[in-house]
Each structure stands twice: as C-alpha cells, then as structure tokens.
Motif scaffolding. Sequence first.
Motif, PDB file in Angstrom:
ATOM      1  N   LEU A  67      -6.868  31.147  15.718  1.00  8.08           N
ATOM      2  CA  LEU A  67      -8.251  31.621  16.320  1.00  8.08           C
ATOM      3  C   LEU A  67      -9.383  31.205  15.418  1.00  8.08           C
ATOM      4  N   GLU A  72     -11.182  29.018  18.943  1.00  6.18           N
ATOM      5  CA  GLU A  72     -10.445  29.417  20.258  1.00  6.18           C
ATOM      6  C   GLU A  72     -10.431  28.410  21.225  1.00  6.18           C
ATOM      7  N   PHE A  98       1.415  41.296  14.202  1.00  5.05           N
ATOM      8  CA  PHE A  98       0.195  42.046  13.997  1.00  5.05           C
ATOM      9  C   PHE A  98      -0.337  41.638  12.655  1.00  5.05           C
ATOM     10  N   SER A 101      -5.893  38.689  10.283  1.00  8.65           N
ATOM     11  CA  SER A 101      -6.947  38.917  11.190  1.00  8.65           C
ATOM     12  C   SER A 101      -7.684  37.571  11.239  1.00  8.65           C
ATOM     13  N   PRO A 102      -7.629  36.737  12.362  1.00  6.47           N
ATOM     14  CA  PRO A 102      -6.957  37.232  13.577  1.00  6.47           C
ATOM     15  C   PRO A 102      -5.161  37.003  13.484  1.00  6.47           C
ATOM     16  N   SER A 103      -4.393  37.850  14.128  1.00  4.72           N
ATOM     17  CA  SER A 103      -3.185  37.828  14.161  1.00  4.72           C
ATOM     18  C   SER A 103      -2.668  36.822  15.245  1.00  4.72           C
ATOM     19  N   ASP A 106      -3.436  38.635  18.301  1.00  2.78           N
ATOM     20  CA  ASP A 106      -4.501  38.251  18.897  1.00  2.78           C
ATOM     21  C   ASP A 106      -4.834  37.118  19.729  1.00  2.78           C
ATOM     22  N   ILE A 109      -2.567  37.503  23.054  1.00  7.78           N
ATOM     23  CA  ILE A 109      -3.567  38.321  24.098  1.00  7.78           C
ATOM     24  C   ILE A 109      -4.622  37.417  24.433  1.00  7.78           C
ATOM     25  N   ALA A 110      -5.002  36.761  23.691  1.00  6.07           N
ATOM     26  CA  ALA A 110      -6.405  35.859  24.090  1.00  6.07           C
ATOM     27  C   ALA A 110      -5.808  34.886  25.115  1.00  6.07           C
ATOM     28  N   ARG A 139      -0.188  47.534  20.713  1.00  4.32           N
ATOM     29  CA  ARG A 139      -1.320  46.888  21.168  1.00  4.32           C
ATOM     30  C   ARG A 139      -1.104  46.710  22.924  1.00  4.32           C
TER      31      ARG A 139
END
Length: 433
Positions: A67, A72, A98, A101-103, A106, A109-110, A139
């Motif tokens: 990301l 993205e 996890f 950042s971003p993991s 992330d 999920i996206a 999460r």
Amino acid sequence: MSKAPHCPALFISAFASGQGKTTVTAALARLHRERGRRVRIFKTGPDYLDPLILERAAGTPVEPLDLWMTGEARCREALHLAAASADLILIEGAMGLFDGSPSSADLAIALGIPVVAVINARGMAQSVAAIAHGLAHYRPELKLAGVVANQLGSERHRALIEQALPPETPLLAALPRDQALALPGRHLGLVPPDEQPDLERIIIAAASALVDGRLAELPAPIAFPAPETLPPAPRMLEGVRIAIARDQAFSFVYPANLRLLEAMGARLSFFSPLVDTAPPEAEALWLPGGYPELHAERLAANTPMAAALRAFHAEDKPILAECGGMLYLLDSLRDLDGRTHRMAGVLPGRGEMRDRSGCQGMQSAALPEGEIRGHAHHRSRSYDMPAPIAHGIRPSHPAPGEAIYRQGRLTASYLHLYFASNPQAIGTLFAPS
C-alpha cells in the motif's frame, strides 16, 4: 464500465516471520498448478528472493504489492489484470500479519481477501488455537479463513490442534516436521532458486502434504474491479539504451521496474560483471543490488570490467547503483570471511559485511529529480565515503535514512527504488545529458 473479473484468492500470512509462509504458498501454488489451474502469486512488501521461489512453484511471474511502496491503485490494477486470466490468486504476506504500517492485514482488508494463518506448531498444541483466536479478533474487519499448522510431529499432534480450533477458524492443512521440506536461507533471506538443486523436490513434497487438506479445493471467487485509470508512463527515454547488470551477484530487480523503463521507450540490455569485460553500448547504466560479497573474488579479478565502468562514469553518463551495486563501485569490499577485495573504484569509499547489524525497512529517496519510494535491506556498512547529497526519508520514523551519494551523473545508495512510484523522476535520472 466492464464487469469486474472474479477469481478465487487467499492471503497467506502468519503471526511472525519464520513460520513457513513461503513454503506453504509455494506448495499451494504447485498443488493447483498440477491440477491444471493457472496460479498468480503476489508478495507483500519489498522482496526479491521469496518471489523467485514462488515463481518456480507457480510457473508465472511474482510481483510486489504494498500500500505504501507500490500504492493502492497499482495493487488493485495488478490484481484486476491477474483475475482476468487466473484460476487462483495467492498473496504472501510479510513478517507478521499486523506488523508494519501499512501491514499485511491492512492490505488484506483493503482488498477483501481472506487470510490463511501459517503457524509453526513445534513445541505447542492447543496454544495454536489461542494464537489463531488473537489473529482473528485483533481486527474484526479481517476475515481469517483458517490455519495451516506447520512442523507437526505426529497425527496425535494434529488432532490436538484440530480439536482446539473453533469451527469458524478450522485447520485447513498441516505440514509434517520434516527437514526435507525446509527452504535453505542465508544472511538476506532464502537462497535463490539457481543455487538450490533440491528446490523442485522440496516444492513437490510440500505440495503433496496439502493434497488431503481443505486447501486442495478452490476458495470462493472474489471480485477485482478495475481501479481509477492510472496515467501512462511518459515517453522520456525514447531510444535510450540502458545497460543493466544481471547475474548471480546482481539479481535484485523488480520486473515492474524493467517494464516501466520499456514503457518509457528505453531499450534494455543486460550484462554480467562477473564474466563480461565491459557493459554493452549504452547511454545509461543500472547496477542493482544482489550478493557481490559472495562473488567478491571474481569481481575483483575482472579488472577489464572495472576499467570499463570507470570509463563509463568519466564520460558523465547516468549510472544508478543500488545497495550491492553501490558496494561494487567502491574502492574495496570486506566479505563475510573478513577478506578484503578490490572493487571497481568508481565511487570513493570502502564497504564491509556485518554478521547481524544492518538496516531494513521502507524509505523514499529524496533525489533532486524527485522523491522515489523504495526500501533498504542489507547487512553491511560503507565508510570513508564522500558527503551525501541527501538521506532517505522513513515514512514512520524521524531518524534520517540511508545516505544518498551523487558523483557527476552517478547516483548511489543502499536504497532499492520502485521506479513506478515516480516515473518522471526515473526518466530524468536515466536521461542522457
């Protein structure tokens, strides 16, 4: 608007590094490939070595998804294109689910992709269920499809784990505790495929261990709509010949970087600093990262190549040297055995390998041409260097990143750059004067 392609997909992750993600991803890809399915694999974050293993397993190129580094929109574009022709998409995560950042979480999920958690169960049984529970509920928006238990000692071991897991997080597959399934590694990660004579046997054996598990069946298809249209690459390098080092010592190259250079009009050629006496005729030169420390004696012995590189630099032609490529251009390099070897002598300075300390993580290069995203990953240091023109910028830490050096048209740093993060800057960097 065209209908979004649908394709089964799974995100292979873990609670930490070293759990067996690459082994499981490779095994799963080979299992479905042998059943006549076209498998596409993507790797989360910056990585050159795992993708080479995974490419052998799937028989198709492996691309990075991240990301921050790739963005993205490019992640969605890559998956949209893959879904149009693939029967199964696999994404291997980086580090723990996890972490960062971003993991990996992330990204999963996206994209709406269910996660398979690989857990090394050596030394535990029912505790696997506790780890899985934490991964599933940390999460709530993340979908945990189930668990692959690795390093199992017996059928009883498997039964204890399977009984402890709840129905909503089932045991999808299990791999036995078997050294024959281990992928060999060294100081920067896994050993490349060309240096693993047993790799095919390992992949086949791991795939066989998944035959009776739930992962042998395809998961539910997922829609992968097209992202917003990305701008075309600027044709800033029309007809520019770029010579690229590529051999056992210099192999850390993203295929996406090569595609971008070609889309910008560049004509690419490749050479080996290990065996060739000079680069091919070119207006620009790229020395990517790799393992010069493992081939330092051969590099030092190839004095005609070193002289040719010095002459190329003296002509004020653009050169990009990343990590191992930078080490090769220094005056000398001390290898892992403590032996010092003369290098090309293009950039003043000395390099030395370290057993443990080094640097890894995302950074962007703050170049005069523009900011280009990338990462660092090395276990060495350089010293007696000229003053840097800038330092890498860490996305989530205030400390300065890797030093960036500029000598004439030579740009050198420990950073590995992802060219598509700023095509305009890359075009300016490689364009002849």
